[in-house]
Each structure stands twice: as C-alpha cells, then as structure tokens.
Design a protein around this motif. Structure first.
Motif, mmCIF file in Angstrom:
data_model
loop_
_atom_site.group_PDB
_atom_site.id
_atom_site.type_symbol
_atom_site.label_atom_id
_atom_site.label_comp_id
_atom_site.label_asym_id
_atom_site.label_seq_id
_atom_site.Cartn_x
_atom_site.Cartn_y
_atom_site.Cartn_z
ATOM 1 N N ALA A 242 0.814 -1.216 0.000
ATOM 2 C CA ALA A 242 0.000 0.000 0.000
ATOM 3 C C ALA A 242 0.851 1.271 0.000
ATOM 4 N N ILE A 243 1.910 1.292 0.791
ATOM 5 C CA ILE A 243 2.750 2.497 0.849
ATOM 6 C C ILE A 243 3.422 2.728 -0.494
ATOM 7 N N GLU A 244 3.913 1.651 -1.108
ATOM 8 C CA GLU A 244 4.519 1.788 -2.431
ATOM 9 C C GLU A 244 3.508 2.325 -3.439
ATOM 10 N N MET A 245 2.270 1.831 -3.384
ATOM 11 C CA MET A 245 1.278 2.262 -4.367
ATOM 12 C C MET A 245 0.938 3.743 -4.223
ATOM 13 N N ILE A 246 0.898 4.236 -3.003
ATOM 14 C CA ILE A 246 0.637 5.665 -2.801
ATOM 15 C C ILE A 246 1.751 6.498 -3.438
ATOM 16 N N GLU A 247 2.992 6.070 -3.251
ATOM 17 C CA GLU A 247 4.115 6.801 -3.840
ATOM 18 C C GLU A 247 4.139 6.651 -5.354
ATOM 19 N N ILE A 248 3.756 5.496 -5.856
ATOM 20 C CA ILE A 248 3.655 5.307 -7.311
ATOM 21 C C ILE A 248 2.644 6.290 -7.892
ATOM 22 N N ALA A 249 1.525 6.454 -7.208
ATOM 23 C CA ALA A 249 0.505 7.393 -7.688
ATOM 24 C C ALA A 249 1.054 8.811 -7.755
ATOM 25 N N ARG A 250 1.826 9.182 -6.740
ATOM 26 C CA ARG A 250 2.428 10.530 -6.752
ATOM 27 C C ARG A 250 3.400 10.667 -7.921
ATOM 28 N N VAL B 42 11.067 -0.167 -5.459
ATOM 29 C CA VAL B 42 9.828 -0.729 -6.022
ATOM 30 C C VAL B 42 9.069 0.352 -6.783
ATOM 31 N N VAL B 43 8.975 1.544 -6.206
ATOM 32 C CA VAL B 43 8.272 2.648 -6.875
ATOM 33 C C VAL B 43 8.922 2.947 -8.221
ATOM 34 N N SER B 44 10.233 2.987 -8.243
ATOM 35 C CA SER B 44 10.942 3.280 -9.489
ATOM 36 C C SER B 44 10.696 2.194 -10.538
ATOM 37 N N SER B 45 10.771 0.929 -10.116
ATOM 38 C CA SER B 45 10.576 -0.175 -11.061
ATOM 39 C C SER B 45 9.167 -0.183 -11.638
ATOM 40 N N VAL B 46 8.171 -0.001 -10.765
ATOM 41 C CA VAL B 46 6.784 -0.028 -11.229
ATOM 42 C C VAL B 46 6.493 1.165 -12.131
ATOM 43 N N THR B 47 6.996 2.341 -11.756
ATOM 44 C CA THR B 47 6.770 3.537 -12.584
ATOM 45 C C THR B 47 7.309 3.324 -13.990
ATOM 46 N N GLN B 48 8.514 2.790 -14.092
ATOM 47 C CA GLN B 48 9.093 2.533 -15.413
ATOM 48 C C GLN B 48 8.259 1.517 -16.189
ATOM 49 N N ALA B 49 7.787 0.455 -15.502
ATOM 50 C CA ALA B 49 6.979 -0.562 -16.176
ATOM 51 C C ALA B 49 5.672 0.032 -16.697
ATOM 52 N N VAL B 50 5.047 0.882 -15.903
ATOM 53 C CA VAL B 50 3.786 1.510 -16.311
ATOM 54 C C VAL B 50 4.000 2.400 -17.530
ATOM 55 N N LEU B 51 5.057 3.201 -17.496
ATOM 56 C CA LEU B 51 5.296 4.128 -18.618
ATOM 57 C C LEU B 51 5.643 3.377 -19.898
ATOM 58 N N ARG B 52 6.358 2.245 -19.775
ATOM 59 C CA ARG B 52 6.641 1.446 -20.976
ATOM 60 C C ARG B 52 5.350 0.906 -21.586
ATOM 61 N N LEU B 53 4.443 0.457 -20.734
ATOM 62 C CA LEU B 53 3.156 -0.032 -21.238
ATOM 63 C C LEU B 53 2.327 1.103 -21.835
ATOM 64 N N ARG B 54 2.347 2.251 -21.184
ATOM 65 C CA ARG B 54 1.569 3.388 -21.699
ATOM 66 C C ARG B 54 2.009 3.773 -23.107
ATOM 67 N N ASP B 55 3.322 3.667 -23.345
ATOM 68 C CA ASP B 55 3.865 4.121 -24.623
ATOM 69 C C ASP B 55 3.868 3.041 -25.694
ATOM 70 N N ASN B 56 3.325 1.864 -25.390
ATOM 71 C CA ASN B 56 3.343 0.758 -26.363
ATOM 72 C C ASN B 56 1.991 0.056 -26.346
#
Length: 378
Positions: free
Chosen positions: A193-201, A311-325
């Motif tokens: 949960a804490i990671e997800m809040i920071e991912i959202a930010r 974890v926040v950094s890894s997930v953010t990068q994964a999300v942006l790669r999916l967004r752009d493809n």
C-alpha cells in the motif's frame, strides 16, 4: 441439501465465500444459511439466503465475536445437513452437536502472523505453534478444503484443493487504456500500500492515475485519505467483487505488489487472475507462483522486491513502458484473458466443490468420505 456457512472474519461479500461458493450452492438448488457480520459491514443480506448476523472479529478484539458465533452456529446448524466454516477462529466456537463440518482453509494463518502489525511481538511468537496445533486437531475431526496446493504440506491427509478462481467474461473485455492503473484487494503495508501511494504521486505528472478498490488497514487509511485529498489517486473502499472487476476493465495495468513474506510465497494472488480475466496486463512482485504464471503467459511485468523507492521506481518505469506501447499492452491483455478463460474460470471447479459437500453430507464419517482432490493446473 441444507448448508450452514459461517464467517466472523471475512466480509459478507467476500468473493470466495459469497460470489463463488454460496452462488454455486444456490445455483445447484441447495438452501444456504449464512452466518456473517452483515451489520458491521453495512451489508443487506441477499433474499436467497437465510442470514444470521454476528459481530466481526477484528484485530485484537475477537472474544465478543467468538462468543456470539457460538450462539449463531447452534441456531444455524439445527436443521443443516452440513456446516462450512471459513475462519480458524470458528474452530473455537463449534457446537458439540453439529452435522458433518468442513473448514475451508483460506490462508497459512501461522505464517500470516508476520504481517499482522497490530500483534505485540510476544504474542506473535506464541501464536504460530498454537495455530498449528489447532490445524492438526481440526484435520482429525472434520473435512478440509484447501485454497492452495502448497497448503498440503501443513496437513497429513489428502484434502481437495478448491483454488481461488474467478468468473471470466464469455466475450473479451475492452483493451487496456493508457491513463489509469488499478489495484483490487485489501490495502495493507505487506500488500504494497505504501509503495502504491508513492507510485501514484510519481505517475501524476505523467497523466496516469491510480484507482484503489478495497478496504484498508487502520494504519493505512490516513495515508490514503491524504493522498486522495492531494488528488493523486482515487480510493473507493470496499466494492462488491463483480462490480470491482468491471471497474478494472480498460485499465493500463493491475498491480500486485505483495511483499516477500511466508504467507504469500506459496500462493497465487487472486488479483493476478482477476486482472488477467479482465484483459489488463499484470505488474507483480516476483512471488514464485505469481511470477511463474505471468512469465509463462507473458501477460505482464515482474518487478523486483526491494525498499519503497526501488519498487516505486521499477513499477513507474513498467507503467510508462506499457503506456507508450499500445500493441504490447493489448497483446498482454489478450493473452491473459485467454489463459484465464480456459484455466482459471470458477465454473471449471464449482461443480467439484458442490459435489464434495454433497458426498460429505451423505457420509458423516470423515475417514469414509474423504477423497483425493483434483488440482487445477497452473
């Protein structure tokens, strides 16, 4: 067949209990008495069942709920052919005079102690051996369902595995979008949960929002409220499972960021299967079974365990790669949906679940009725 189903721990709209098992029993023409904390959870019982309201067992405050459960179970089993319980706490409240009894083992309770932050350290150390003793005694006195194949290691006998599957739509859901990620389930520190809040930010500046669907532990709620006031995420609280899954459709990805804890290591998180069933890519930490499934099907991204920032950094990068493809995320969503439809659709095992209860109700002696269970391939 008249079935009494009982829980004082789970929400009355728990997906496994209500939307899968009770629905399967009703569809098979059986009668259901459901003992559950309806008032506590502000739930109106469905008209198809006979409800018995009890307090909910929460945190350290469980004695009142267990006492109430004793009385409720006595009422509930008076005309029942079989009793199905879902909490280890109810092992302490069973009436002496009762029909054949089944315990549906949802989790590794002893291993889960590590994630229960409200327990004082001395209690957390004392409870696991007591829990193992209760499990052994229950196995000798009643039938068991296991939610995971890995739970077999804790028991001597051969018990049927009824895995946590989901309902998969007959037609493919809409393709993943590009501006929203989603999480379905309990919000807790150990569940990321804490990671997800920071991912959202972190994702706010990239035009991607996070939808959180599910209740939260007491220590997480203030953090979620603050983040929602900031406008970085939407937290919807508890939503009935079938509605939550519809809300997830069209998301860019679904998150499953469970920590590396004993209770999670041998499990396939249900949310992973639910995301697949709704055609959205999965982003998961590398728990063995989750990573194996996502990697084999190629329906998502596996991110490493680590501290919050990594974890926040890894997930953010994964999300942006999916967004752009778009092509990649559409293909992942389609592969996940196809796999879920053919291997993780609840009706594939619902008949087996009902059949076991029917046989056990007709053969009260557990030693005579117990039969090896079929394990669904993963």
């Amino acid at each position: 067949m008249r079935v009494c189903v009982g829980t004082i721990v789970h929400h009355p709209e728990d997906a496994r209990i209500t939307h899968r098992q009770i629905r399967a029993l009703l569809d098979a023409g059986h009668q259901v008495t459901f003992i559950a904390p309806f008032t506590h959870c502000n739930v109106t019982p469905p008209p198809e069942i006979r409800p018995i309201d009890v307090p909910r067992a929460v945190g350290l405050h469980r004695r009142k709920a267990i006492r109430a459960a004793r009385s409720a179970l006595k009422r509930g089993v008076k005309d029942a052919d079989i009793l199905l319980i879902h909490d280890i706490e109810l092992l302490l409240a069973l009436p002496r005079k009762r029909p054949p009894t089944v315990w549906d083992v949802h989790e590794d309770t002893a291993a889960a102690m590590e994630a229960k932050t409200y327990l004082p350290d001395p209690v957390r150390n004392i409870l696991p051996p007591l829990v193992r003793g209760m499990e052994g005694r229950a196995e000798r006195r009643m039938h068991l369902f296991l939610a995971e194949e890995s739970y077999r290691e804790r028991f001597v006998g051969d018990h049927p595995v009824i895995p946590n599957l989901t309902y998969v739509p007959d037609t493919p859901p809409p393709p993943p979008g590009d501006n929203r990620i989603v999480y379905i389930g309990q919000l807790a520190q150990a569940r990321g949960a804490i990671e997800m809040i920071e991912i959202a930010r972190r994702l706010r500046g990239h035009g991607v929002r996070l939808d959180l669907i599910g209740p939260a532990d007491a220590d997480i709620r203030p953090l979620l409220r603050d983040a929602q006031r900031e406008g970085v995420l939407d937290w919807f609280g508890h939503v009935p499972n079938q509605h939550a899954l519809r809300m997830a459709e069209g998301a860019l990805a679904g998150l499953s960021l469970l920590h590396d804890l004993p209770n999670y290591r041998g499990s396939t998180p249900t949310k992973v299967i639910e995301y697949m069933a709704r055609g959205i890519p999965v982003i998961t930490t590398p728990l063995t079974r989750a990573a194996s499934l996502v990697g084999r099907v190629d329906c998502g991204t596996i991110v490493p365990f680590g501290d919050v920032e990594s974890v926040v950094s890894s997930v953010t990068q994964a999300v942006l790669r999916l967004r752009d493809n778009a092509e990649r995320r559409n293909a992942m969503g389609a592969r996940g949906y196809f796999e879920a439809l053919h291997h993780y659709h609840w009706p594939l095992v619902s008949g087996e679940f009902v059949g076991h209860l029917e046989r056990w109700a007709d053969a009260p002696d557990a030693s005579q009725a117990r039969q090896p269970g079929r394990i669904l391939p993963v």
